[in-house]
Design a protein around this motif. Sequence first.
Motif, PDB file in Angstrom:
ATOM      1  N   ARG A  15       1.054  -1.319   0.096  1.00 46.49           N
ATOM      2  CA  ARG A  15      -0.003   0.302   0.559  1.00 46.49           C
ATOM      3  C   ARG A  15       0.475   0.749  -0.478  1.00 46.49           C
ATOM      4  NH1 ARG A  15      -4.010   0.895   4.360  1.00 46.49           N
ATOM      5  NH2 ARG A  15      -3.385   2.632   4.845  1.00 46.49           N
ATOM      6  N   CYS A  16       2.022   1.455   0.886  1.00 45.04           N
ATOM      7  CA  CYS A  16       3.215   2.441   0.847  1.00 45.04           C
ATOM      8  C   CYS A  16       3.994   1.988   1.283  1.00 45.04           C
ATOM      9  CB  CYS A  16       2.265   3.257   1.437  1.00 45.04           C
ATOM     10  SG  CYS A  16       3.519   4.838   2.229  1.00 45.04           S
ATOM     11  N   PRO A  17       4.981   2.097   0.517  1.00 46.20           N
ATOM     12  CA  PRO A  17       6.163   1.373   1.098  1.00 46.20           C
ATOM     13  C   PRO A  17       7.108   2.356   1.988  1.00 46.20           C
ATOM     14  CG  PRO A  17       6.601   2.061  -1.308  1.00 46.20           C
ATOM     15  CD  PRO A  17       5.176   2.347  -1.195  1.00 46.20           C
ATOM     16  N   LYS A  18       6.898   3.718   2.324  1.00 52.82           N
ATOM     17  CA  LYS A  18       7.193   4.270   3.418  1.00 52.82           C
ATOM     18  C   LYS A  18       6.208   3.741   4.528  1.00 52.82           C
ATOM     19  CE  LYS A  18       7.445   9.410   4.228  1.00 52.82           C
ATOM     20  NZ  LYS A  18       6.526  10.673   3.537  1.00 52.82           N
ATOM     21  N   ARG A  19       4.998   4.148   4.664  1.00 56.34           N
ATOM     22  CA  ARG A  19       4.717   3.338   5.786  1.00 56.34           C
ATOM     23  C   ARG A  19       5.343   1.902   6.193  1.00 56.34           C
ATOM     24  NH1 ARG A  19      -1.183   0.144   6.714  1.00 56.34           N
ATOM     25  NH2 ARG A  19      -1.576   0.883   8.565  1.00 56.34           N
ATOM     26  N   LEU A  20       5.700   1.264   5.433  1.00 61.06           N
ATOM     27  CA  LEU A  20       6.169   0.033   5.382  1.00 61.06           C
ATOM     28  C   LEU A  20       7.665   0.163   6.040  1.00 61.06           C
ATOM     29  CD1 LEU A  20       7.038  -2.792   5.621  1.00 61.06           C
ATOM     30  CD2 LEU A  20       7.795  -3.307   3.621  1.00 61.06           C
ATOM     31  N   SER A 204      -3.372   9.349  -2.376  1.00 61.25           N
ATOM     32  CA  SER A 204      -4.920   8.454  -1.962  1.00 61.25           C
ATOM     33  C   SER A 204      -4.428   7.601  -1.008  1.00 61.25           C
ATOM     34  CB  SER A 204      -4.789   7.984  -4.208  1.00 61.25           C
ATOM     35  OG  SER A 204      -3.966   7.532  -4.784  1.00 61.25           O
ATOM     36  N   GLN A 205      -3.102   6.612  -1.681  1.00 63.66           N
ATOM     37  CA  GLN A 205      -2.623   5.727  -0.163  1.00 63.66           C
ATOM     38  C   GLN A 205      -3.246   5.641   1.266  1.00 63.66           C
ATOM     39  OE1 GLN A 205      -0.471   7.670  -1.694  1.00 63.66           O
ATOM     40  NE2 GLN A 205       1.207   7.853  -0.356  1.00 63.66           N
ATOM     41  N   CYS A 206      -2.771   7.315   0.937  1.00 68.33           N
ATOM     42  CA  CYS A 206      -2.932   7.708   2.522  1.00 68.33           C
ATOM     43  C   CYS A 206      -4.562   7.581   3.423  1.00 68.33           C
ATOM     44  CB  CYS A 206      -2.379   8.977   3.036  1.00 68.33           C
ATOM     45  SG  CYS A 206      -0.715   8.955   1.990  1.00 68.33           S
ATOM     46  N   LYS A 207      -5.042   6.462   4.364  1.00 71.12           N
ATOM     47  CA  LYS A 207      -6.067   6.379   4.853  1.00 71.12           C
ATOM     48  C   LYS A 207      -6.732   6.291   5.730  1.00 71.12           C
ATOM     49  CE  LYS A 207      -7.676   4.440   0.731  1.00 71.12           C
ATOM     50  NZ  LYS A 207      -7.482   5.568   0.059  1.00 71.12           N
ATOM     51  N   ASP A 209      -6.519   5.211   8.178  1.00 74.49           N
ATOM     52  CA  ASP A 209      -5.927   4.390  10.031  1.00 74.49           C
ATOM     53  C   ASP A 209      -4.257   4.467   9.756  1.00 74.49           C
ATOM     54  OD1 ASP A 209      -5.379   3.260   6.903  1.00 74.49           O
ATOM     55  OD2 ASP A 209      -5.612   1.285   7.538  1.00 74.49           O
ATOM     56  N   CYS A 210      -3.851   5.034   8.851  1.00 75.57           N
ATOM     57  CA  CYS A 210      -2.432   5.275   8.637  1.00 75.57           C
ATOM     58  C   CYS A 210      -1.807   6.125  10.083  1.00 75.57           C
ATOM     59  CB  CYS A 210      -1.614   5.816   7.352  1.00 75.57           C
ATOM     60  SG  CYS A 210       0.135   5.482   7.495  1.00 75.57           S
ATOM     61  N   GLN A 211      -0.917   4.948  10.846  1.00 78.11           N
ATOM     62  CA  GLN A 211      -0.020   5.797  12.396  1.00 78.11           C
ATOM     63  C   GLN A 211       0.494   7.043  11.702  1.00 78.11           C
ATOM     64  OE1 GLN A 211       0.356   2.494  14.783  1.00 78.11           O
ATOM     65  NE2 GLN A 211      -1.813   2.696  15.162  1.00 78.11           N
ATOM     66  N   HIS A 215       3.415  12.506  10.858  1.00 76.79           N
ATOM     67  CA  HIS A 215       4.963  12.568  10.456  1.00 76.79           C
ATOM     68  C   HIS A 215       4.654  12.949   9.032  1.00 76.79           C
ATOM     69  CE1 HIS A 215       9.224  11.733   9.709  1.00 76.79           C
ATOM     70  NE2 HIS A 215       8.052  10.501   8.817  1.00 76.79           N
ATOM     71  N   CYS A 216       4.224  12.488   8.790  1.00 79.80           N
ATOM     72  CA  CYS A 216       4.591  13.034   7.395  1.00 79.80           C
ATOM     73  C   CYS A 216       3.696  14.108   6.564  1.00 79.80           C
ATOM     74  CB  CYS A 216       3.307  11.976   6.081  1.00 79.80           C
ATOM     75  SG  CYS A 216       4.230  10.139   5.974  1.00 79.80           S
ATOM     76  N   GLU A 217       2.699  14.465   7.146  1.00 81.21           N
ATOM     77  CA  GLU A 217       1.903  15.959   6.561  1.00 81.21           C
ATOM     78  C   GLU A 217       3.270  17.140   6.827  1.00 81.21           C
ATOM     79  OE1 GLU A 217      -2.628  14.935   7.591  1.00 81.21           O
ATOM     80  OE2 GLU A 217      -0.846  16.143   9.421  1.00 81.21           O
TER      81      GLU A 217
HETATM   82  S1  SF4 Z   1       0.833   8.944   5.828  1.00 76.36           S
HETATM   83 FE1  SF4 Z   1       2.590   8.350   5.114  1.00 76.36          FE
HETATM   84  S2  SF4 Z   1       3.745   6.603   5.774  1.00 76.36           S
HETATM   85 FE2  SF4 Z   1       1.015   6.901   5.592  1.00 76.36          FE
HETATM   86  S3  SF4 Z   1       0.599   5.958   3.500  1.00 76.36           S
HETATM   87 FE3  SF4 Z   1       0.830   8.484   3.016  1.00 76.36          FE
HETATM   88  S4  SF4 Z   1       2.626   8.585   2.774  1.00 76.36           S
HETATM   89 FE4  SF4 Z   1       2.894   6.187   3.358  1.00 76.36          FE
END
Ligand code: SF4
Length: 485
Positions: A15-20, A204-207, A209-211, A215-217
């Motif tokens: 879903r999001c490499p950065k999240r992993l 659009s990958q940022c739902k 439930d992403c914790q 940080h990303c904002e």
């Molecule tokens: S908030 Fe950041 S880590 Fe989470 S899905 Fe979006 S870009 Fe990826």
Amino acid sequence: MTSYITKSRVLSGLRCPKRLWLQTFQPKLAKPSSTSELTIANGIEIGKMARLNYPAGILIEHIEHPDVAVAETKRLIDNNCPVPLFEAAFEFAGVLVRADILVPVDGGWRMIEVKSSGSVKDHHLVDCAVQLWVLEGAGVKVQQVCLAHVDTSFVYAGDGNYEQLLVEEDVTEKVRVLLSDVPVWLASHRDILANSIPAVLMGSQCKPDCQFQDHCEQELPEYPVSILPNGRKVITDLQQAGIEDVRDIPDGVLTKERHITVWQATCANQPFISPALKTEFSKLPYPRFYLDFETINFVIPRWAGTRPHQQLPFQWSCHIQRQGGVLEHQEFLDTSGNAPMRVFAESLIAAVEDDGPIIVYGAFESTVIKSLIEFCADLENPLNDILDRLVNLLPWLQNHYYHPAMKGSWSIKAVLPTIAPHLDYSQLDDVQNGTLAQLAYVDIIDPKTAPAVRETKIHNLLKYCELDTLAMVEVVRSFEGGVFS
Ligand code: SF4
């Protein structure tokens, strides 16, 4: 203890490499999310419910000790276990999975993944493919792959019988098609973790439930192009062209009126206010009723006659503005734990009197009132009268007001600080959004909740809903009174 790649991490990376990457190397940056809390709680509940359909099943525990769980599963499978297994653990090529339910069938096993959603989604198939790849790699003969999801047409009879709550869909063929992709996904997973943090823009990958949203904002420009409402395509085009800030969008690129409003107000650092707003609001007669609801949607219905995922109202707040400016407040919160729909409807009908606009923000209240008629057919006429009196503020604001600080959102929580900064949702304790309101309500009606905790949650829930209607009063008052004109 052996270190494994878990299925949830594989799916997270897809879903999001950065999240992993952040989950693996910077887990302390995660902020608890009420949405993920609710999703996890629903998943646990529905998983337990699914097991009830297989009463002879054996639960493989050892959550903290996957090696032990894998060994115990292997022993049972090797001994041709004749009953279903719950949370059976398997390892292959360093990937660890736990199958929700494995049922012995002729020549092997039926694998069942349980989901709380109302239908099969594409990401469920990906989930099942990883699962199947590991099981077959570990030598298990899987004859069929099923996805058990909630049947949203199921109506609970109130008798404790949930046998028909879940439907099992055979997804074997769809999942087998994906099997050859699994090694590619795993290679990508390892690649992500072997390198520095991936450069991924929010999108659009940022739902919810992403914790890592907070940080990303922080890494975003002050006015990222992603704030353009419903602008998926133009946002992608702008990002691909290297434009990240709304203020850097060249003249003539945006075509939608709402996007142009956001762009112009942001570039000028000035709010857009149409004089029509004052004129329209001034036409609203008195008394004015400002109304807001809170609802709960249980995955597993608790009350007779209700369905899974059905929005059921348990609380309302109503500010009443009389001619001359007198402001009254009425509220209702059902804390009994019984089905609240009828008492909700009766108290609401009494509160909004017989005449005057009932002002709401969005279409939600209208939808809920229509669904109330299903439960209280004898109240159809007064509920229809309420529907006829509803006035939706949202389209008026969308067409006539925008402040750069709203950052592309016309939600009441985005609008309020630009109009009445002294009224701030972040100053509320505990309950600051609809998901937290649902979690608080579940605690309030739980007999195991300590009385003092319950009282605090009741207080916080009442304050939250009250602020929603007070916010609408302030919006109308500000524009009508010419504070913003
Ligand atoms: S908030 Fe950041 S880590 Fe989470 S899905 Fe979006 S870009 Fe990826």
